[in-house]
Design an enzyme around this catalytic site. Sequence first.
Site, mmCIF file in Angstrom:
data_model
loop_
_atom_site.group_PDB
_atom_site.id
_atom_site.type_symbol
_atom_site.label_atom_id
_atom_site.label_comp_id
_atom_site.label_asym_id
_atom_site.label_seq_id
_atom_site.Cartn_x
_atom_site.Cartn_y
_atom_site.Cartn_z
ATOM 1 N N GLY A 16 0.788 -1.229 0.000
ATOM 2 C CA GLY A 16 0.000 0.000 0.000
ATOM 3 C C GLY A 16 0.817 1.274 0.000
ATOM 4 C CG ASP A 21 -6.508 -0.626 -14.439
ATOM 5 O OD1 ASP A 21 -6.308 -1.345 -15.432
ATOM 6 O OD2 ASP A 21 -5.612 -0.339 -13.618
#
Length: 488
Positions: free
Chosen positions: A127, A253
């Site tokens: 992350g 995306d």
Amino acid sequence: MTKNNEAGWNLDHSYTTLPQSFYTEIPPTPVSSPELVKLNHSLAISLGFNPEELKKEAEIAIFAGNALPEGAHPLAQAYAGHQFGHFNMLGDGRALLIGEQITPSGKRFDIQLKGSGPTPYSRRGDGRAALGPMLREYIISEAMYALDIPTTRSLAVVTTGEPTYRETKLPGAILTRVASSHIRVGTFQYAAARGSIEDLQSLADYTIKRHYPEIEAHENRYTALLQEVIKKQASLIAKWQLVGFIHGVMNTDNITISGETIDYGPCAFMDNYDQGTVFSSIDTQGRYAYGNQPYMAAWDLARLAESLIPILHEDEEEALKIAQDEISKFSVQYENNWFLGMKKKLGLFSKEEQDHSLIEQLLKMMEKYKADYTNTFRSLTLNTIENTALFESPEFKEWYKLWQSRLEKQEESKENAYEMMKNNNPSIIPRNHRVEEALEAAVTNGDYSVMEKLLEALANPYAYSTDQEEYCVLPTPTNRPYRTFCGT
């Protein structure tokens, strides 16, 4: 939560009006010792912020994910995507939308923290983000903005004081990204894959209200939505091609519904003109090569059309026909945009039969003689024919006569033609080797002066200023071949 709002936060969170399957509410993961290394003053002001307040410790904590501003509603967005042709369910794996800033003029912009920690969509990732790729996105996105190409932008970069582990140990960072929205082709694919027509309609209605309110009353607003997105992407891809920009990872995306360029991972600008130019280390088959970009955009838009089929028409066959008809219009729209742009790059106001041939001849010669794309048009604009293989070739000399003759045929003066060329041929682009120099100085030595100087030059790409000339110099052979990695 930060109570003092002198910085100018004015957040809304309309995305949460969508069904909850489209997002997961989750706070950012705090970092140990954040430090602001770059703030975009002009962007901050346009968004309604006070830049001086944003430099204070309380606001830096927001950019780092250690605190939240008033009105924040942090969430990770869900979406799907074809990545190099393979479909996956995805989502924000290391980014959080903290809210939508409403500007003094009433415009709405997503404020997203990139590198803010793991989310349910992280897929084994940590992350986090490294400083180099975040600074790189800042540089390239601001250069694109100055080139008048629709793009997401960068408000701030903070270092986290914590390492990020990739192939090696790297300094961590968080980028604050600003976008008209983060709705992607992949967001619609996600909705379609889940099989709920109600959710798909909700997403389409939300998108229309946010980006294309003028079509809300259209008798078939979902067809109109597809038409608008095709129009925006046809314009965007033409603008990429006209400046030699190679995105590198045109997965579905990374195709926005707003028509903005997003995700500056393995992107780069072309030096020598070559239709097959690829910079991305992972694009081994050249799927997203420079010359393929218009075709890949059409492919991606076809995936959007497929996703919309359940709501384009109640009859599936009719819906399929509508989708196919609309997608078939992309190539014509793209060609028209590109051709008009190329005419401007050559100072052509009027339309002549020979114009297509004139343009194609030049590009073929540029490819044959490995001419630099940007500098060739820069030299033509300044009418300074330099000592290069292209300019010394008999073919070019013949072409140059034809071009000059074509300019003389116009009602507009040559001075006006060269002025139009100046406004359409950037004198400088973010040359790959100059970007790497700036990143090396900043990341390795903590010296941001090289980056600041580069950003200052890139802010005025059409100025043709003498103090920009150092950025027109081509890379040495040791700087080639250049390879990019999907670090953002």
